[in-house]
Write a protein that holds these residues in place. Sequence first.
Motif, PDB file in Angstrom:
ATOM      1  N   CYS A  76      42.394  49.874  41.818  1.00 11.77           N
ATOM      2  CA  CYS A  76      42.487  48.575  41.154  1.00 11.77           C
ATOM      3  C   CYS A  76      43.460  47.647  41.879  1.00 11.77           C
ATOM      4  N   ASP A  77      43.312  46.366  41.600  1.00 13.34           N
ATOM      5  CA  ASP A  77      44.203  45.323  42.100  1.00 13.34           C
ATOM      6  C   ASP A  77      44.172  45.224  43.613  1.00 13.34           C
ATOM      7  N   VAL A  78      42.981  45.239  44.181  1.00 10.77           N
ATOM      8  CA  VAL A  78      42.790  45.070  45.618  1.00 10.77           C
ATOM      9  C   VAL A  78      41.924  43.836  45.843  1.00 10.77           C
ATOM     10  N   GLY A  79      42.369  42.926  46.670  1.00 13.32           N
ATOM     11  CA  GLY A  79      41.605  41.721  46.954  1.00 13.32           C
ATOM     12  C   GLY A  79      40.374  41.996  47.793  1.00 13.32           C
ATOM     13  N   HIS A  80      39.438  41.054  47.782  1.00 10.56           N
ATOM     14  CA  HIS A  80      38.174  41.244  48.485  1.00 10.56           C
ATOM     15  C   HIS A  80      38.357  41.461  49.978  1.00 10.56           C
ATOM     16  N   ALA A  81      39.181  40.637  50.617  1.00 10.54           N
ATOM     17  CA  ALA A  81      39.359  40.749  52.067  1.00 10.54           C
ATOM     18  C   ALA A  81      39.975  42.099  52.439  1.00 10.54           C
ATOM     19  N   ASP A  82      40.983  42.532  51.675  1.00 13.10           N
ATOM     20  CA  ASP A  82      41.631  43.808  51.969  1.00 13.10           C
ATOM     21  C   ASP A  82      40.656  44.973  51.816  1.00 13.10           C
ATOM     22  N   CYS A  83      39.864  44.928  50.757  1.00 10.28           N
ATOM     23  CA  CYS A  83      38.917  46.009  50.500  1.00 10.28           C
ATOM     24  C   CYS A  83      37.833  46.045  51.574  1.00 10.28           C
ATOM     25  N   GLU A  84      37.314  44.882  51.900  1.00  8.69           N
ATOM     26  CA  GLU A  84      36.247  44.802  52.898  1.00  8.69           C
ATOM     27  C   GLU A  84      36.730  45.276  54.261  1.00  8.69           C
ATOM     28  N   ALA A  85      37.960  44.919  54.622  1.00  7.56           N
ATOM     29  CA  ALA A  85      38.500  45.311  55.917  1.00  7.56           C
ATOM     30  C   ALA A  85      38.685  46.818  56.022  1.00  7.56           C
ATOM     31  N   LEU A  86      38.814  47.483  54.880  1.00  3.02           N
ATOM     32  CA  LEU A  86      38.911  48.937  54.863  1.00  3.02           C
ATOM     33  C   LEU A  86      37.543  49.601  54.925  1.00  3.02           C
ATOM     34  N   GLY A  87      36.481  48.790  54.896  1.00  7.29           N
ATOM     35  CA  GLY A  87      35.124  49.326  54.943  1.00  7.29           C
ATOM     36  C   GLY A  87      34.628  49.801  53.598  1.00  7.29           C
ATOM     37  N   HIS A  88      35.224  49.296  52.523  1.00  4.96           N
ATOM     38  CA  HIS A  88      34.865  49.748  51.184  1.00  4.96           C
ATOM     39  C   HIS A  88      34.114  48.650  50.428  1.00  4.96           C
ATOM     40  N   ALA A  89      33.644  48.963  49.244  1.00  4.00           N
ATOM     41  CA  ALA A  89      32.883  48.013  48.433  1.00  4.00           C
ATOM     42  C   ALA A  89      33.779  47.404  47.376  1.00  4.00           C
ATOM     43  N   TRP A  90      33.790  46.084  47.291  1.00  2.00           N
ATOM     44  CA  TRP A  90      34.684  45.358  46.390  1.00  2.00           C
ATOM     45  C   TRP A  90      33.933  44.862  45.165  1.00  2.00           C
TER      46      TRP A  90
END
Length: 259
Positions: free
Chosen positions: A168-182
């Motif tokens: 929880c509490d992860v922004g879209h750009a940070d999540c996407e850059a990790l290769g995950h689904a936001w």
Amino acid sequence: MLAALLFLTAPYAAAEIINLDKGSQGSCYDGTTHVVTCFIDNVTCAAMGNTPYEAGFISNYGGCCHCNSNCDHTKETGTDCSYYDTSSGSCYDGSTHAITCDVTQSTCEATTGNVWYAAGTVGSNGCCHCDETCDHSQETGTNCQASYYDESQSDGSCYDGTTHVVTCDVGHADCEALGHAWYAPGYMSGYSGCCHCEESCNHDLETPADGVDCSTRYYDVSPSPTRGPTAAKTVAADAAAATTVGILAAAAAGAAALL
């Protein structure tokens, strides 16, 4: 454990991200409360009896986008814009010593003795003044959640298709850059009918399945269900510039029915 059953083969469309570059789903105006909320798609907004606006909508009043995400700032005519998904900074009142969040610099400094701080400013206690637009990776304080001058809110949830962990509490750009689904703040699982995260959840819209207690399903409470963070507030990881490749790959690997 339910984990093996929860993370199966739901299509990536479950993530409901319209613009993969920035993640805004548009804005939603509540005619009763006069509140504008970002990251809500048109169908959901209309179903709530509210007025939906497309991503990047610029208000005729003030000439500013509703939401910073997906805003083409070159088309704005306003000169002092404040957005519903981004803090405008914090304002210290020199008389009362109170700090107010989401105040523009011009508004704050219009009163003599006030001091304006940019969004994300970390105070002497090692915590951001405000939870909104805070880079939690820069905080060094403890129990920061209790010290914010605004209501604690989520930046969205992030699903790791390899470990099947929801954070929880992860922004879209940070999540996407990790290769995950936001997933947008307030997103509700199609499996349980409950929000991913307690923060920024509209509990009135939850539709828990038979026998499901939503209070045990949030990934930002302790103990958390099956897998996921156990801290009340999860600090988002530092990440490089966002790309769409990683998030699509994570989706192809199987964004889950739990989501």
